[in-house]
Design a protein around this motif. Structure first.
Motif, PDB file in Angstrom:
ATOM      1  N   THR A 111      13.082   4.116 -12.942  1.00  7.42           N
ATOM      2  CA  THR A 111      12.199   3.345 -12.069  1.00  7.42           C
ATOM      3  C   THR A 111      10.823   4.005 -12.044  1.00  7.42           C
ATOM      4  O   THR A 111      10.717   5.224 -11.873  1.00  7.42           O
ATOM      5  N   TYR A 112       9.795   3.187 -12.185  1.00  8.23           N
ATOM      6  CA  TYR A 112       8.428   3.700 -12.237  1.00  8.23           C
ATOM      7  C   TYR A 112       7.525   2.886 -11.313  1.00  8.23           C
ATOM      8  O   TYR A 112       7.816   1.727 -10.984  1.00  8.23           O
ATOM      9  N   ASP A 136       6.713   8.563 -11.202  1.00 11.65           N
ATOM     10  CA  ASP A 136       8.156   8.431 -11.394  1.00 11.65           C
ATOM     11  C   ASP A 136       8.797   7.955 -10.097  1.00 11.65           C
ATOM     12  O   ASP A 136       8.101   7.666  -9.110  1.00 11.65           O
ATOM     13  N   GLN A 137      10.118   7.876 -10.079  1.00 14.10           N
ATOM     14  CA  GLN A 137      10.805   7.308  -8.918  1.00 14.10           C
ATOM     15  C   GLN A 137      10.638   8.147  -7.656  1.00 14.10           C
ATOM     16  O   GLN A 137      10.843   7.651  -6.539  1.00 14.10           O
ATOM     17  N   ASN A 196       0.799  -1.229   0.000  1.00 12.20           N
ATOM     18  CA  ASN A 196       0.000   0.000   0.000  1.00 12.20           C
ATOM     19  C   ASN A 196       0.831   1.278   0.000  1.00 12.20           C
ATOM     20  O   ASN A 196       0.306   2.360   0.261  1.00 12.20           O
ATOM     21  N   ASP A 197       2.150   1.175  -0.284  1.00  4.51           N
ATOM     22  CA  ASP A 197       2.978   2.368  -0.454  1.00  4.51           C
ATOM     23  C   ASP A 197       4.162   2.021  -1.349  1.00  4.51           C
ATOM     24  O   ASP A 197       4.357   0.860  -1.735  1.00  4.51           O
ATOM     25  N   MET A 198       4.975   3.026  -1.685  1.00  2.00           N
ATOM     26  CA  MET A 198       6.088   2.809  -2.605  1.00  2.00           C
ATOM     27  C   MET A 198       7.136   1.869  -2.015  1.00  2.00           C
ATOM     28  O   MET A 198       7.756   1.087  -2.740  1.00  2.00           O
ATOM     29  N   GLU A 199       7.320   1.933  -0.707  1.00  2.00           N
ATOM     30  CA  GLU A 199       8.330   1.091  -0.062  1.00  2.00           C
ATOM     31  C   GLU A 199       7.959  -0.386  -0.117  1.00  2.00           C
ATOM     32  O   GLU A 199       8.830  -1.253  -0.185  1.00  2.00           O
ATOM     33  N   SER A 200       6.670  -0.687  -0.077  1.00  2.00           N
ATOM     34  CA  SER A 200       6.230  -2.087  -0.076  1.00  2.00           C
ATOM     35  C   SER A 200       5.692  -2.529  -1.434  1.00  2.00           C
ATOM     36  O   SER A 200       5.047  -3.573  -1.541  1.00  2.00           O
TER      37      SER A 200
END
Length: 461
Positions: free
Chosen positions: A320-321, A286-287, A232-236
Motif C-alpha cells: 500500500t502506498y 509507504d504504508q 488532508n491525511d492518510m486516514e482520509s
C-alpha cells in the motif's frame, strides 16, 4: 509721448502681476509664469521711464522682487508646470502590501450585506458608495475568484471572510492619493462556501478637494474538480486504482492532499501530475507514512491556459502506498496513476543466503529490483568442475555481481556490470567463471539508481 509710455508700462505691469496670480489659482501654471515675467519687465520699464534714482529706485526694485517671490510661491503651491495625465495602473494584490500613511479609520464594519452567487457577479463596474454594506458571494464550486477594484483618491482596508468557519481568508489594502484612476485585482482560489468582502474606508488628509471614486466587478471560473474533500491525511486519503485520473486543487485554506494506491504485485508505478499553478511539493509514502521519494514541482509559466506536466516512475514491491501533495501555490492540478506489473518469478524474497533461489544449469529467471530491494541470491550446485556462465539482461544502468563459495562463504569473484539499459532498451552482458565442483551463491546487488526488470540466465559447462 514719454508720459504715455510710462502709463502704458505701469498698466501692463499691474495686469501681468495680477493675471499671474489668477492663472496660478486656476492651475494654468505656464500662462501664470509668462504673465509674471512680462509684468515684472513692464514694471522695470516703468521705473526706468520715471527716472527714479537712489532709494526710490531700489525700493521699487525690492517691491518687484517681493512680487516675484510671491509669484514663485504661488507657482510652487498650486502645481507643477505640466498637468499630470491620468493613467491606469494594473497590479495584483497578494496580501497587505500597500502601506497607508497619515490616515485614520473613519468608518466601522456593519452586518448589512448584498448577496451574489457565482453566476450573478457584476461583470461591469459597479460603484461602491456605502462601505457599511458588505458584498457577500456564494460559491457552489471550487474555483478561481477575481475581484477588480477601480479607485481614485481613496484609502481602503479590506478582508475576505469565510461565512462557514468565520476564518479570515486574506487581507489587503488599497491606497491612491495622486488623483490617478487605479485598478488592482484580488485573485483567490476558493472552496465552495459563502464569502464576505469587507471594505473599510479610511480618512485621508488632502490639501484640497479632489474627486473620489470606488468601483468593483468580479468573475469566477470553476476548477471543475472531482476531488472529494477532506483528504488532508492518510486516514482520509482518496483511493485511486490503476488508470484513475482525478482533477484536484489547492485553495486558500488547503495545505495537504493524500491519495492511496494498492499494488497487489511488484511493478512500476507512473505518477503523472499536470499543474495549472506554479508549484507543488510531491512525496511517495509507504504504508507507514515513511517517505520513499520526494520531489518539488516548480514551473513559473504554468497556468490555467498553459498547464505543465511532470512524470515520475517508481519500481515498487507489492503493498500500500500514498501520494502526498503539499501546497506551495494555490490553483488546480490533475493526478493520474498507471501501474505495470513486473514479470518477476519471485513469490517470496530471496534477499539473504538462507532465502536464496535454487537454480539449475540452463535456467533463466525473470527478476525485478524495486526501490525497496537491495540484492537477490541464487544457489547452484555442480557435481564436477567446470565453467559457470552467467548472462544478465536489464533495462537499467548497472548492478554488482558476486560469486560466493557456499562452503566457506568467501567471495570467489566480484565485479560491476555496466549494462547501460533503459526503459526503452534492454542491454545484456555475459560472464564466465572457472570453478571447482561444489555449491555456489550468485549475488546480484542493485546500485542506488538501478531499479526495474532484469533477466539472469545460468549455465554450467
Amino acid at each position: 509721448m514719454e508720459n504715455k509710455y510710462e502709463k502704458f508700462n505701469l498698466i501692463l505691469s499691474i495686469i501681468g502681476l495680477i493675471g499671474s496670480f489668477v492663472f496660478a489659482l486656476f492651475e494654468k501654471q505656464t500662462i501664470a509664469l509668462i504673465a509674471l515675467v512680462l509684468g515684472l519687465i513692464c514694471f522695470y520699464g516703468w521705473i526706468q521711464f520715471k527716472g527714479f534714482t537712489g532709494r526710490k529706485k531700489w525700493g521699487l526694485l525690492l517691491l518687484g522682487g517681493a512680487v516675484l517671490l510671491m509669484g514663485t510661491s504661488a507657482y510652487i503651491l498650486f502645481g507643477s508646470l505640466e498637468p499630470e495625465l491620468a493613467q491606469k495602473k494594473d497590479s495584483t494584490i497578494n496580501s497587505s502590501t500597500v502601506s497607508i500613511k497619515d490616515t485614520t479609520t473613519s468608518s466601522k464594519e456593519s452586518s448589512v450585506k448584498t448577496h451574489y452567487t457565482q453566476n450573478q457577479l457584476p461583470d461591469s463596474w459597479q460603484p461602491i458608495v456605502d462601505f457599511s454594506v458588505h458584498n457577500q458571494i456564494k460559491i457552489t464550486d471550487t474555483g478561481h475568484l477575481t475581484i477588480d477594484f477601480r479607485f481614485q483618491n481613496k484609502s481602503i482596508s479590506g478582508k475576505v471572510l469565510s461565512e462557514t468557519s468565520g476564518k479570515e481568508i486574506t487581507t489587503f489594502n488599497l491606497y491612491e492619493s495622486n488623483g490617478v484612476p487605479t485598478v488592482e485585482s484580488l485573485n483567490l482560489d476558493l472552496a465552495a462556501d459563502t464569502y464576505s468582502i469587507v471594505l473599510t474606508e479610511n480618512q485621508t488628509y488632502q490639501e484640497k478637494e479632489q474627486e473620489e471614486k470606488m468601483e468593483w466587478k468580479a468573475t469566477f471560473v470553476s476548477f471543475e474538480s472531482n476531488e472529494k474533500e477532506p483528504n488532508n491525511d492518510m486516514e482520509s486519503a482518496i483511493v485511486l486504482k490503476n488508470g484513475n485520473e482525478i482533477s484536484a486543487n489547492f485553495t486558500q485554506e488547503d495545505e495537504l492532499d493524500y491519495y492511496k494506491f494498492l499494488a497487489e504485485n511488484a511493478g512500476t508505478l507512473k505518477v503523472t501530475t499536470t499543474m495549472y499553478m506554479g508549484a507543488v511539493d510531491f512525496a511517495l509514502l509507504d504504508q507507514d507514512g515513511k517517505e520513499i521519494k520526494t520531489n518539488n514541482f516548480y514551473d513559473s509559466e504554468a497556468s490555467m491556459k498553459e498547464p505543465k506536466t511532470e512524470e515520475l516512475m517508481f519500481d515498487l514491491e507489492a503493498g500500500t502506498y500514498y501520494v502526498r501533495y503539499k501546497k506551495k501555490d494555490t490553483g488546480k492540478y490533475e493526478i493520474k496513476l498507471d501501474f505495470t506489473i513486473s514479470n518477476s518469478v519471485l513469490k517470496t524474497k530471496n534477499d539473504t543466503l538462507e532465502k536464496s533461489l535454487e537454480v539449475n544449469s540452463g535456467d533463466t529467471k525473470n527478476m525485478f529490483f524495486s526501490m525497496q530491494d537491495d540484492c537477490h541470491y541464487f544457489k547452484i550446485t555442480a557435481a564436477q568442475s567446470g565453467k559457470l556462465k552467467v548472462r544478465v539482461s536489464a533495462n537499467f544502468q548497472s548492478m554488482e555481481l558476486e560469486i560466493i563459495n557456499a562452503a566457506d562463504k568467501l567471495t570467489v569473484k566480484k565485479e560491476n556490470l555496466y549494462l547501460n539499459g533503459s526503459e526503452k532498451e534492454v542491454k545484456s552482458e555475459e560472464l564466465e567463471y572457472d570453478l571447482d565442483a561444489g555449491t555456489y551463491y550468485i549475488k546480484c546487488k542493485r546500485n542506488s539508481s538501478s531499479t526495474g526488470n532484469y533477466e539472469i540466465a545460468i549455465n554450467w559447462l
